[in-house]
Design an enzyme around this catalytic site. Structure first.
Site, PDB file in Angstrom:
ATOM      1  N   GLU A   9      26.982  48.886 -53.467  1.00 36.03           N
ATOM      2  CA  GLU A   9      27.646  47.621 -53.817  1.00 36.03           C
ATOM      3  C   GLU A   9      26.751  46.682 -54.600  1.00 36.03           C
ATOM      4  O   GLU A   9      27.191  46.010 -55.535  1.00 36.03           O
ATOM      5  CB  GLU A   9      28.172  46.922 -52.556  1.00 36.03           C
ATOM      6  CG  GLU A   9      29.373  47.595 -51.900  1.00 36.03           C
ATOM      7  CD  GLU A   9      28.987  48.701 -50.941  1.00 36.03           C
ATOM      8  OE1 GLU A   9      27.765  48.949 -50.772  1.00 36.03           O
ATOM      9  OE2 GLU A   9      29.882  49.328 -50.345  1.00 36.03           O
TER      10      GLU A   9
ATOM     11  N   HIS B   7      35.078  45.349 -40.595  1.00 35.73           N
ATOM     12  CA  HIS B   7      36.106  45.595 -41.621  1.00 35.73           C
ATOM     13  C   HIS B   7      37.295  44.652 -41.465  1.00 35.73           C
ATOM     14  O   HIS B   7      38.400  44.982 -41.880  1.00 35.73           O
ATOM     15  CB  HIS B   7      36.636  47.039 -41.549  1.00 35.73           C
ATOM     16  CG  HIS B   7      35.671  48.083 -41.999  1.00 35.73           C
ATOM     17  ND1 HIS B   7      34.567  48.448 -41.265  1.00 35.73           N
ATOM     18  CD2 HIS B   7      35.636  48.854 -43.116  1.00 35.73           C
ATOM     19  CE1 HIS B   7      33.908  49.400 -41.903  1.00 35.73           C
ATOM     20  NE2 HIS B   7      34.528  49.667 -43.028  1.00 35.73           N
TER      21      HIS B   7
END
Lengths: 370, 336, 324
Positions: free
Chosen positions: B70, B139
């Site tokens: 990322e 998440h």
């Protein structure tokens, strides 16, 4: 047994699912004629009056102010004098027992707009009412920045005895946005193409504001397609137009900018609801709309002057001219521009007279076209 | 022409239309196509939940699968934005900002100011957020408040398909870095969306419904819970005005203040944790700017100050519910 | 082999190195007076690296730099006068006094910014290179970073990404032996940073950073490969800094006399001058003319920086967003 009629929550526009009762305009015991306003209700988008379709006496106010009720719900009872209270109560009881509020899925039922290709322009339109032999259809043409919903309170009442079409002009509503059309004649060409495409050989035309100008342009270009003209606060009948309104409307990009502009359309500015502004912004934000509107405004109304004068196009056609006396967009002094026309200037009314005084406008047009 | 499509389709359509309109728009992220370098299908996933499905074939060479890296690809998106592209980087879950935050808040957010106004960084970072999927603490977070805190970023949290499309198009065309957050629970929501391209401007709250008794400011999925609560409250004669800010940076404080000045009562519903949240931020500026109008203490309906739990029984407790919103409205309404 | 440098190029190389050196020496002196705000990290001693690499670049190539970025800026063509004003925090600075020494950037000349975050530039430069590649241009990106940043995940991620996407990027590890006060012999787990190249599927090259010509040669090959679509290279430039990590660092972690010995025996400007004059490529008069010219320019830049206005109060709120 005397006739007992229910008054129910109307459905104004395809998306309306419920409405709020504002106030009763008639008291129990009042005599009612067809077309009279009985009760004011408010949808998400607009408030308006429910008109009587029958004559009789208001016998019950079932719905109370501030109640929110689904489309089709019982508001009140109009009945002949002779109807008994017992019979009325029985009708109410049966209605309430049988009434099923429409579900969200039912929003898709009922009349739907359609589209038809005219050249490379896809025109959206809504047809209400049935084709009736001997009754030429009526075509409703909205004004600058409007769409077929400008006829929300007129379309259905006028369609009781004939087929009535309303369309979105090029660059407007859900009709193709990128057109480059910048003249009344250019708009008329598309509308004539539309009439051919849906099989309208000849029709009564009713136009509001710029739509009135389009009606005149059609009469000029294809006189045999025009049975009569009903011109409401029409363009094409004089020089002046409120340039600040036109420019402000084209430029407005936010709620705060648009609200004062839209307010100029109405005599009752409280009609300009947040939802109305939001819907207008949604339209204006579609790709191509701003430039289409700017192109049209530049061609038709640059510098606060109307570029096209078409009064003479009405010659030989039965013509009705309706105006709101206090119109702040196109002055009501233009109402007398067509010699021999039937003219009705309505006191206290503004530019959107067909919405604000729908009952009277419907009556005038209905009687005029027969 | 408006038709009903889902929130997910609306996002796909916005990306598709902008990529067609502007060749400088590219998409990158983990499995945004899915299958790069593998023997099978090249657009195997189209995003982990299929949001970008189909764009790989329509826009060859502009939908880039990345390594699970990322920091690398979010930073690359920022750099590409400095060199003339309009990249849309997909971070999958917003929780993953933990491994690339520097590229967002120290790099992208700062360039314009730190370089004396001479930089332009038109990058969009898309990510899913929100609880309700039994996905637990790493998440399921919201985190929009964290980005909202940082000058130089714009933060967008659409609550419905119409806004999702218009706000994403605006995000891509915008010349500043934009964090565009999609609530997982809304992907299947259907709504009217014009087929044409259009924008929804930043900093313009939506008034979801009007009412004079209590103002509810709710964002993302909470807008729908607020509507549910308001529907029940209406039966009790309480009319709620629901405001969806749509973007938390810029934040449309005017619309909120105008409403509170009319109702005198405010409930803020925010799915994230309460400390330094949008709820506390909105409450504080309303208290500061409209104290005189308030008829009751402001109520915040938020998640508790805990990570998102896994077990269904706990996660359901964690997420603000319509019932809790109703309670809060009753509390401000009945306050004496 | 990179083609040999002509007289103009040699003059340019020397002028660039001399400008960097004088700029840094002057900032060193002025910082000690307390007039320069904030932190500064000086590049003196490392001039051959920035100069030898950036001489291969054009305006459309980007570089990403570090907190020790003055040399990279000057070598990439940022105006030293604006830089000096920036370091003094003035409205006339490269970044209008809002960036300072650690954040000088000038995108017009392909300088993506000095960077206050160690390792911050790696991912960014992959992006500028990706943009060039997608548009079908042959521009490259150069990421300067130090031995400290060589241990950062961002640099590893950037090297992997550049290799995976076959991007035209040159990763330049300027190994000056110290990450702040910690020796690279302690903090870097391999003997050479360049040894890490194989882990990312790219060539790793080691070059003597005191030798302008060695740097120029190695960089030329790597940049040519990148322009031709051959993908990234990791170039380790072994060099040293003359001053501390930041100004005010007493460098007690270094060996006594270490810097003095380097200055006397290996200094890149000294080696350059010796080589070009001994080969007759330039004369001492050429060298001295540049020395005088640069000294005047740097002196003037300081006079100007000192008298230039501070950013006005309204600058506080300006330029956060393009539109908000």
């Amino acid at each position: 047994m005397s006739a007992i009629h229910t008054v129910t929550m109307p459905k104004w526009g395809l998306s309306m699912q419920e409405g709020k009762v504002n106030l009763w305009l008639k008291e129990v015991g009042d005599t009612i004629d067809p077309g009279e306003e009985i009760i004011e209700v408010e949808s998400e988008k607009i408030s308006g009056a429910v008109e009587a379709s029958v004559s009789g006496v208001l016998r019950r106010q079932v719905a109370q102010p501030d109640e929110v009720l689904p489309v089709g719900a019982l508001l009140g009872i109009v009945a002949e004098k002779g109807a008994s209270d017992a019979d009325i109560d029985a009708v109410i009881a049966r209605f309430q027992a049988e009434f099923v509020p429409p579900s969200a899925d039912d929003a898709d039922s009922g009349p739907q707009t359609q589209t038809v290709k005219v050249g490379n322009v896809e025109v959206r339109y809504l047809k209400l009412g049935e084709d009736v032999a001997g009754k030429d259809p009526l075509l409703l043409i909205h004004g600058f920045g409007g769409d077929l919903n400008n006829w929300l309170f007129n379309h259905s009442p006028l369609s009781e005895s004939r087929a009535v079409y309303a369309l979105d002009l090029p660059g407007h509503g859900s009709t193709t946005k990128v057109t480059g059309v910048a003249s009344l004649d250019g708009l008329a060409e598309v509308v004539i193409g539309f009439m051919d495409a849906v099989g309208l050989e000849c029709a009564h035309l009713a136009g509001h504001s710029m739509g009135g100008g389009v009606c005149l342009a059609i009469a000029k270009r294809a006189p045999n397609k025009v049975k009569s003209l009903s011109l409401i606060a029409s363009a094409g009948l004089g020089n002046e137009i409120n340039g600040a309104y036109i420019d402000g409307f084209v430029a407005a990009a936010s709620r705060n900018a648009l609200k004062p502009v839209l307010a100029q359309l109405y005599s009752d500015e409280s009609l300009v609801t947040r939802s109305m502004i939001d819907d207008m912004l949604k339209f204006k934000r579609l790709e191509g709309v701003d430039s289409a509107l700017a192109t049209l405004a530049g061609g038709l109304f640059a510098g606060g002057r109307q570029a096209e004068q078409l009064a003479s196009a009405a010659a030989g056609k039965p013509t009705l001219v309706i105006w709101g006396e206090n119109d702040r967009v196109i002055p009501s002094s233009h109402a007398t521009a067509i010699p021999g026309a039937t003219v009705k200037v309505m006191p206290g009314q503004g530019h959107m007279v067909q919405l604000e005084a729908a009952g009277e406008v419907n009556k005038l047009i209905g009687e005029f076209i027969g | 022409m408006a038709r009903k499509i889902t929130y997910q389709q609306a996002i796909n359509e916005a990306l598709d239309q902008e990529m067609s309109r502007d060749p400088s728009v590219i998409i990158m992220g983990e499995d945004v196509a899915g299958g790069e370098g593998s023997p099978g299908e090249n657009d195997a996933w189209g995003g982990v939940l299929g949001v970008t499905k189909g764009l790989y074939a329509k826009h060859p060479g502009r939908v880039l699968d990345t390594p699970i890296s990322e920091s690398g690809y979010v930073g690359a998106a920022v750099g590409a934005a400095c060199n003339g592209l309009r990249p849309v980087a997909e971070l999958m879950f917003i929780d993953f900002m933990g491994v690339c935050f520097d590229q967002i808040f120290n790099q992208a957010a700062k360039f314009k100011y730190m370089f004396g106004g001479k930089a332009k960084t038109p990058v969009v970072i898309r990510a899913m957020y929100g609880a309700g999927f039994r996905a637990a603490a790493q998440h399921s977070q919201c985190l929009y408040n964290v980005f909202t805190h940082i000058p130089g970023l714009k933060v967008v949290i659409p609550s419905n398909p119409y806004d999702a499309k218009g706000l994403l198009i605006q995000s891509i065309r915008d010349n500043d870095p934009v964090i565009f957050l999609e609530h997982k629970a809304l992907y299947t929501m259907e709504g009217d969306v014009p087929a044409e391209s259009y924008i929804v401007p930043f900093g313009e709250a939506a008034v979801v419904q009007e009412g004079d008794d209590v103002t509810i400011v709710a964002m993302g999925r909470m807008v729908h819970y607020a509507k549910e609560a308001a529907g029940n409250l209406r039966k009790k004669g309480i009319q709620c005005e629901i405001i969806d800010p749509r973007t938390t940076s810029p934040l449309d404080t005017d619309t909120i203040l105008e409403s509170v000045e009319r109702t005198g009562r405010l409930v803020v519903v925010d799915e994230s944790n309460p400390r330094c949240s949008m709820a506390s931020d909105i409450s504080s500026f309303v208290a500061q700017e409209a104290f005189g109008a308030l008829k009751a203490p402001i109520q915040m309906v938020t998640a508790p100050h805990v990570p998102v739990p896994f077990a269904a029984s706990l996660e359901d407790l964690y997420i603000p519910s319509p019932a809790r919103i109703e309670e809060a409205v009753m509390k401000v309404k009945e306050y004496r | 082999m990179t083609s040999p440098l002509n007289r103009e190029a040699l003059l340019q190389a020397y002028r660039t190195m001399r400008t960097i050196r004088d700029f840094e020496e002057r900032v060193h002196v002025d910082f000690a007076t307390g007039e320069i705000p904030g932190f500064v990290h000086l590049y003196a001693g490392e001039e051959a690296s920035a100069t030898g690499i950036c001489m291969h670049l054009n305006r459309n190539d980007y570089i990403a730099s570090t907190h020790r970025g003055h040399g990279h800026c000057i070598a990439k063509g940022v105006d030293p006068v604006g830089m000096m004003a920036e370091i003094w925090g003035k409205a006339t600075g490269t970044c209008k006094g809002k960036g300072g020494s650690m954040h000088i950037a000038d995108l017009e000349v392909g300088m993506l910014g000095a960077n206050g975050i160690v390792g911050g530039g790696g991912p960014l430069i992959c992006g500028t290179a990706l943009a060039s590649k997608i548009r079908g241009e042959n521009n490259v990106g150069v990421c300067f970073f130090g031995d400290g940043a060589s241990n950062q995940g961002t640099i590893f991620e950037a090297m992997n990404l550049a290799s995976v996407w076959k991007l035209p990027v040159i990763f330049v590890a300027e190994n000056n032996g110290y990450a702040e006060a910690t020796s690279s012999t302690f903090s870097v787990a391999v003997e050479n940073i360049a040894d890490r190249a194989s882990a990312f599927g790219m060539p790793g090259v080691i070059v003597d950073g005191f030798d302008f010509f060695a740097v120029y040669e190695a960089a030329g090959e790597a940049i040519k490969r990148a322009r031709e679509g051959g993908g990234p290279t990791l170039l380790e430039v072994k060099l040293s800094r003359y001053y501390g990590h930041f100004e005010g660092d007493q460098q007690t972690y270094r060996a006594p006399g270490e810097v003095q010995k380097l200055r006397e025996t290996k200094d890149c400007l000294m080696q350059f001058a010796k080589r070009v004059t001994s080969r007759g490529e330039l004369t001492m008069a050429d060298i001295e003319a540049i020395d005088r010219e640069v000294k005047t320019m740097i002196d003037d830049s300081v006079v100007k920086a000192k008298s230039d206005p501070l950013p006005p109060p309204e600058a506080l709120m300006a330029d956060v967003y393009i539109s908000y």
